[in-house]
Motif scaffolding. Structure first.
Motif, short mmCIF file in Angstrom:
data_model
loop_
_atom_site.label_atom_id
_atom_site.label_comp_id
_atom_site.label_asym_id
_atom_site.label_seq_id
_atom_site.Cartn_x
_atom_site.Cartn_y
_atom_site.Cartn_z
N GLY A 261 29.47 -78.68 6.15
CA GLY A 261 28.56 -78.82 5.18
C GLY A 261 28.42 -77.39 4.53
N GLN B 68 31.77 -82.18 3.59
CA GLN B 68 30.89 -82.75 2.45
C GLN B 68 31.21 -81.64 1.29
OE1 GLN B 68 26.65 -83.93 4.13
NE2 GLN B 68 27.86 -82.75 5.70
N HIS C 59 32.62 -85.96 -0.38
CA HIS C 59 31.69 -85.80 -1.64
C HIS C 59 32.64 -85.26 -2.78
CE1 HIS C 59 27.88 -85.50 0.96
NE2 HIS C 59 28.30 -86.63 0.78
N LEU D 140 30.76 -93.29 -2.02
CA LEU D 140 31.62 -92.44 -1.43
C LEU D 140 33.01 -93.16 -1.68
CD1 LEU D 140 29.20 -91.07 -0.37
CD2 LEU D 140 30.40 -90.70 2.01
N THR E 4 25.76 -78.18 8.47
CA THR E 4 25.30 -79.58 7.71
C THR E 4 23.71 -79.78 8.30
OG1 THR E 4 25.27 -81.56 6.95
CG2 THR E 4 26.33 -81.05 9.14
N ALA F 275 26.93 -89.26 5.35
CA ALA F 275 27.75 -88.52 6.28
C ALA F 275 27.00 -88.11 7.49
CB ALA F 275 27.92 -87.16 5.21
#
Ligand code: OAD
Length: 236
Positions: free
Chosen positions: A19, A97, A115, A161, A184, A191
């Motif tokens: 992330g 992500q 993403h 997604l 993240t 996710a």
């Protein structure tokens, strides 16, 4: 740390989930926490299909600003460590992500961008997607060759997604013997469901984050610290 290193050394199938925190040391702001983008900006004004329909110029200006930050940034030791882990692991999947493309630039190959990608543009009229790394366009919002409006090729709040990418990410988690989750906050679904999925399918899950997250109680090993410091040690 030593246990986690052993798990990674002993696994032939590994998945990593990253992330915004992994790019923090490259100078790219995260979304949450101090200095996070969502402290300064409202997601519903910038990162939803409704926001884009209402004010595409404003949304594009925000993306141009972010494109500029990212273009000036370099991958850091955390990105490179994951590329190194991929190179020595028979089956490795990186689920990110992040839309910044720094994993690509660090040499990671098997990347699932759940993403999307800030360097992709998609036409609202003809649906065509293309890589476009320009930092300025002749007009805002930019236009497709077909005349339609282009939007950033990222996933916004309230959007699905990409199904094929998502299914591949789920499969990688189910098959993994070990998982590394780095940078993240693990609060954005779906996710955030990937680490619990990998864990329930039997993977050893290692978290790398300077702060505790909702995952911290579930993982097999929580390494508190910065990705650019911890990941190189973990894969050394
Ligand atoms: P967040 O901004 O929510 O979380 C960043 C995480 O990185 C936090 O848990 C921090 O503690 C951690 N962190 C900060 N510095 C770090 C460092 N140097 N090394 C390691 N970790 C560090 O980012 P995401 O979890 O990626 O979605 O956010 C998920 C999604 O929410 C994003 O993809 C974006 C956002 O809204 C969309 O735009 C759809």
């Amino acid at each position: 740390m030593e246990r986690a290193r052993e798990w990674l050394r002993g696994a032939s199938t590994i998945v990593a989930l990253t992330g915004a925190g992994i790019s923090a040391e490259s100078g790219i702001p995260t979304f949450r926490g101090s200095g996070g983008l969502w402290r300064e900006f409202r997601p519903e004004e910038l990162a939803t299909p409704q926001a884009f329909a209402r004010d595409p110029k404003l949304v594009w200006e925000w993306y141009f600003w972010r494109r500029g930050l990212i273009a000036a940034a370099e991958p850091n030791a955390g990105h490179y460590a994951l590329a190194e882990l991929e190179a020595r692991t028979p089956h490795f999947t990186l689920v990110t992500q992040n839309v910044d493309g720094l994993h690509d630039r660090a040499g990671s190959r098997n990347i699932l961008k759940v993403h999307g990608d800030i360097w992709i543009v998609r036409c609202l009229a003809c649906g065509r997607e293309s890589l476009d790394k320009r930092l300025e366009f002749p007009e805002t919002p930019p236009r497709c060759e077909c005349g339609g409006t282009l939007r950033p090729g990222v996933v916004w709040f309230g959007e699905m997604l990409p199904p094929d990418v998502w299914m591949a990410a789920e499969r990688a988690c189910v098959e993994a013997e070990a998982m590394v989750v780095a940078g993240t906050s693990a609060v954005v679904y779906p996710a955030a469901a990937l680490a619990p999925l990998a864990k329930s399918a039997g993977a050893r899950v290692i978290e790398v984050n300077p702060e505790a997250t909702p995952l911290s109680g579930l993982v097999d090993c929580s390494l508190r610290g910065k990705a650019a410091e911890i990941l190189p040690e973990l894969v050394a």
